[in-house]
Design a protein around this motif. Structure first.
Motif, short mmCIF file in Angstrom:
data_model
loop_
_atom_site.label_atom_id
_atom_site.label_comp_id
_atom_site.label_asym_id
_atom_site.label_seq_id
_atom_site.Cartn_x
_atom_site.Cartn_y
_atom_site.Cartn_z
N ARG A 95 0.80 -1.23 0.00
CA ARG A 95 0.00 0.00 0.00
C ARG A 95 0.84 1.28 0.00
O ARG A 95 0.50 2.23 -0.72
N PRO A 96 1.90 1.39 0.78
CA PRO A 96 2.68 2.63 0.72
C PRO A 96 3.32 2.88 -0.64
O PRO A 96 3.46 4.05 -1.04
N LEU A 97 3.67 1.84 -1.35
CA LEU A 97 4.23 2.02 -2.69
C LEU A 97 3.15 2.55 -3.64
O LEU A 97 3.39 3.48 -4.42
N ILE A 98 1.96 1.95 -3.58
CA ILE A 98 0.86 2.41 -4.43
C ILE A 98 0.53 3.87 -4.14
O ILE A 98 0.40 4.69 -5.05
N ALA A 99 0.41 4.19 -2.85
CA ALA A 99 0.07 5.57 -2.47
C ALA A 99 1.17 6.55 -2.86
O ALA A 99 0.89 7.69 -3.27
N VAL A 126 -6.34 3.37 6.02
CA VAL A 126 -5.35 4.00 6.89
C VAL A 126 -3.99 4.04 6.18
O VAL A 126 -3.30 5.06 6.20
N ARG A 127 -3.63 2.95 5.56
CA ARG A 127 -2.32 2.87 4.90
C ARG A 127 -2.20 3.88 3.76
O ARG A 127 -1.17 4.56 3.62
N PHE A 128 -3.24 3.96 2.92
CA PHE A 128 -3.21 4.94 1.83
C PHE A 128 -3.11 6.36 2.36
O PHE A 128 -2.30 7.17 1.89
N GLU A 129 -3.91 6.65 3.35
CA GLU A 129 -4.03 8.05 3.77
C GLU A 129 -2.88 8.50 4.67
O GLU A 129 -2.50 9.67 4.65
N LEU A 130 -2.30 7.61 5.45
CA LEU A 130 -1.12 7.98 6.22
C LEU A 130 0.07 8.24 5.30
O LEU A 130 0.88 9.13 5.54
N THR A 131 0.17 7.45 4.23
CA THR A 131 1.23 7.69 3.25
C THR A 131 1.04 9.04 2.58
O THR A 131 2.00 9.82 2.43
N ALA A 132 -0.18 9.35 2.18
CA ALA A 132 -0.45 10.65 1.56
C ALA A 132 -0.15 11.79 2.51
O ALA A 132 0.42 12.82 2.12
N ALA A 133 -0.51 11.61 3.78
CA ALA A 133 -0.24 12.65 4.78
C ALA A 133 1.25 12.90 4.94
O ALA A 133 1.70 14.03 5.11
N LEU A 135 3.64 12.25 2.66
CA LEU A 135 4.33 12.67 1.43
C LEU A 135 3.73 13.89 0.75
O LEU A 135 4.44 14.62 0.06
N ALA A 136 2.43 14.09 0.92
CA ALA A 136 1.78 15.21 0.24
C ALA A 136 0.60 15.70 1.06
O ALA A 136 -0.57 15.48 0.70
N PRO A 137 0.86 16.37 2.17
CA PRO A 137 -0.24 16.81 3.05
C PRO A 137 -1.18 17.80 2.40
O PRO A 137 -2.29 18.02 2.90
N GLU A 138 -0.77 18.39 1.28
CA GLU A 138 -1.65 19.37 0.62
C GLU A 138 -2.78 18.71 -0.16
O GLU A 138 -3.77 19.36 -0.52
N LEU A 139 -2.67 17.40 -0.44
CA LEU A 139 -3.70 16.71 -1.22
C LEU A 139 -4.89 16.31 -0.35
O LEU A 139 -4.71 15.87 0.79
N SER A 140 -6.08 16.44 -0.92
CA SER A 140 -7.27 15.91 -0.25
C SER A 140 -7.40 14.43 -0.57
O SER A 140 -6.89 13.96 -1.59
N VAL A 141 -8.09 13.70 0.29
CA VAL A 141 -8.32 12.28 0.08
C VAL A 141 -9.83 12.03 0.08
O VAL A 141 -10.53 12.45 1.00
N ILE A 142 -10.30 11.36 -0.96
CA ILE A 142 -11.73 11.00 -1.05
C ILE A 142 -11.85 9.50 -0.85
O ILE A 142 -11.25 8.71 -1.59
N TRP A 325 4.74 3.29 7.07
CA TRP A 325 5.98 3.02 6.35
C TRP A 325 6.86 4.26 6.22
O TRP A 325 8.08 4.20 6.34
N PHE A 326 6.25 5.40 5.99
CA PHE A 326 7.01 6.63 5.82
C PHE A 326 7.09 7.46 7.09
O PHE A 326 7.45 8.64 7.05
N ALA A 327 6.78 6.86 8.23
CA ALA A 327 6.88 7.56 9.51
C ALA A 327 8.33 7.61 9.97
O ALA A 327 9.12 6.70 9.67
N PRO A 328 8.72 8.64 10.70
CA PRO A 328 10.13 8.76 11.12
C PRO A 328 10.61 7.60 11.99
O PRO A 328 11.78 7.24 11.92
N GLU A 329 9.72 7.02 12.78
CA GLU A 329 10.16 5.92 13.64
C GLU A 329 10.48 4.66 12.83
O GLU A 329 11.40 3.92 13.16
N ARG A 330 9.73 4.41 11.74
CA ARG A 330 10.06 3.26 10.90
C ARG A 330 11.39 3.50 10.21
O ARG A 330 12.23 2.58 10.12
#
Length: 412
Positions: A95-99, A126-133, A135-142, A325-330
Motif C-alpha cells: 500500500r505505501p508504494l501504491i500511495a 489508513v495505509r493509503f491516507e497515512l502515506t499521503a499525509a 508525502l503530500a499533506p496538501e492533497l485531499s483524500v476522497i 511506512w514513511f513515519a520517522p520511527e520506521r
C-alpha cells in the motif's frame, strides 16, 4: 474553467469501476485512473480499455515490480518483520508504494485529490491516507465508502451491479468465488465471504480451487528439492549459484515454493481499526526467503545486535501493518536494521518437502561460528577457559541469592 482532477487507485474490479463513474458524476471532475503493476499477473489484462470506457480521462498502468521487491520487500525482510507471529505483511507492504506513486501522479497532473476504494472497516484506508499525509499533506483524500451518500446509494453488491449495468460498465461479479482476493509479488490474500466463519476449513480438499500460488502439501512432489540462496549484506542476490535481481528472486521462489505447498497461513488477526478479521494467505516465495534470511543471520550476526533488532520486530511489523511506512520511527528502525545486516553474507541451503522448509547447511566468509571454540573436545585455540565460567556464574547468581535471602526472611 478546467475541471478538478482526482487520481483514483483503480483495480478494475466492481468497487473501483463503480467508484470511478460515481466520482466523475458526483464531483464533476476529471478522473485519472492509476493501476500499479506489483505482480497481479493476468489481472491487469484489459484495464486500460475498461478504465477509459468507464469514464477516466487517462490511466497510468505502471510496472513497479522492481521497486516493490528492492525497496519495500527486501528492507522489510531484513527487519525480520512478522505480524502477530504469522503474517508476512504481503498486502500491508504494497500500500505505501501504491500511495507513493499516486502522490507523484497527482503532482505531475496538477490534481487536488486522490481517491481509493478501501472500505471504512479495513486497514487499507489508513495505509493509503497515512502515506499521503506523510508525502503530500496538501492533497485531499476522497474515500467514498466512508461517505453516507455513497453508502445510501450502494448498500450492497446488487445495487453496484445494477449501477454498472445501467452505465455500461463491464464487470465480473458472481457467487462462484464468495470471497475477495488481493494479489501481488509477495502473496495473495483471501478474505470475506465464507472465510468470515473462523470454523470454516479453508484447507479442506473441497476448497483446493481457491488457492492460486501453491498446491496443497498433500499434492506436492514426493521428492524433496534442495535450494541454495546467496546473500550479500542481508539481501538475497542469487539462487543455486545464479545471480538474480530482487524481482527475479521473488518470482523464482514463488514458483519453487508453490510447487512444494509452502507458505500457506490461515489466521485471525487484529486490524488497526479495532476489530478482528480472518485472512488466508499464500506466501510461498516470501516464506522461503524469510526462513533463509534468518538462517543466514544465525551464523553471521552478533548476538546482542540480533537480540536488539529482534526486540524491535513486533514494533516494526506493527508500523508496516498499520500504514506507518514513511513515519520517522520506521525510518529510524530501518537505519539500525541496515547497520545490523552489513555482515549477513553467505549461502544458505534448504530442503523443501510437502509444505516444510528444513535447514540443510549454511556457510559464510564472515561466519562468527568458530568450531575450535564451540567444540566439546579440547580447545586448540585456548580462546575459552572453562574454569572462567565459575566466576561468571557467581556474579550472575549474586542478585538471585540476595533476593532469595530477603524472601526467606519475609516468609519466616
Amino acid at each position: 474553467m478546467a475541471k478538478e482532477k482526482i487520481v483514483l487507485a483503480y483495480s478494475g474490479g466492481l468497487d473501483t469501476s463503480v467508484i470511478l463513474k460515481w466520482l466523475k458524476e458526483t464531483y464533476d471532475a476529471e478522473i485519472i485512473a492509476f493501476t500499479a503493476d506489483i505482480g497481479q499477473a493476468d489481472e491487469l489484462n484489459g484495464l486500460e480499455e475498461k478504465a477509459l470506457k468507464t469514464g477516466a480521462s487517462k490511466i497510468y498502468i505502471d510496472d513497479l515490480r522492481d521497486e516493490f521487491a528492492k525497496d519495500f520487500i527486501y528492507p522489510m525482510f531484513q527487519a525480520g518483520a512478522l505480524y502477530e507471529g504469522q503474517y508476512l505483511l504481503g498486502t500491508s507492504i504494497a500500500r505505501p508504494l501504491i500511495a507513493k506513486r499516486m502522490v507523484e501522479i497527482a503532482r505531475a497532473e496538477g490534481a487536488t485529490a486522490i481517491a481509493h476504494g478501501a472500505t471504512g472497516k479495513g486497514n487499507d484506508q489508513v495505509r493509503f491516507e497515512l502515506t499521503a499525509a506523510a508525502l503530500a499533506p496538501e492533497l485531499s483524500v476522497i474515500a467514498p465508502w466512508r461517505l453516507e451518500e455513497f453508502r445510501e446509494q450502494f448498500p450492497g453488491r446488487a445495487e453496484m451491479i445494477a449501477y454498472a449495468e445501467k452505465h455500461g460498465i463491464p464487470v465480473t461479479a458472481s457467487a462462484a468465488k464468495p470471497y475477495s482476493t488481493d494479489r501481488n509479488l509477495l502473496h495473495i490474500s483471501f478474505e470475506s465471504g465464507m472465510l468470515e466463519d473462523p470454523w470454516f476449513d479453508a484447507a479442506a480438499d473441497s476448497n483446493k480451487d481457491m488457492y492460486v500460488l501453491s498446491v496443497s502439501p498433500e499434492d506436492a512432489p514426493d521428492q524433496a528439492e534442495y535450494l541454495e540462496l546467496d546473500f550479500e549484506k542481508g539481501d538475497c542476490v542469487g539462487l543455486n549459484g545464479a545471480k538474480m535481481t530482487p524481482l527475479q528472486v521473488m518470482e523464482a521462489l514463488n514458483q519453487i515454493g508453490g510447487k512444494h505447498g509452502i507458505g500457506r497461513v490461515d489466521m485471525v488477526e487484529n486490524r488497526f481499526v479495532g476489530m478482528k478479521s480472518r485472512g488466508v494467505y499464500e506466501t510461498p516465495g516470501g516464506t522461503i526467503l524469510f526462513t533463509a534470511h534468518r538462517k543466514m543471520e544465525s551464523l553471521t550476526m552478533d548476538r546482542d545486535v540480533m537480540h536488539l533488532r529482534d526486540s524491535l520486530i513486533s514494533k516494526y511489523a506493527t508500523l508496516v501493518y498499520n500504514g506507518f511506512w514513511f513515519a520517522p520511527e520506521r525510518l529510524a528502525i530501518q537505519a539500525l536494521v541496515e547497520e545490523s545486516q552489513k555482515n549477513v553474507t553467505g549461502t544458505v541451503r534448504l530442503k523443501l518437502y510437502k509444505g516444510n522448509i528444513m535447514a540443510a547447511g549454511v556457510k559464510s566468509p564472515v561466519s562468527l561460528y568458530n568450531p575450535d571454540i564451540a567444540t566439546m573436545e579440547a580447545d586448540p585455540s585456548k580462546a575459552y577457559d572453562q574454569g572462567d565460567a565459575a566466576g561468571f556464574i557467581r556474579l550472575n547468581a549474586l542478585r538471585l541469592k540476595v533476593s532469595s535471602g530477603v524472601q526467606q526472611n519475609v516468609n519466616k
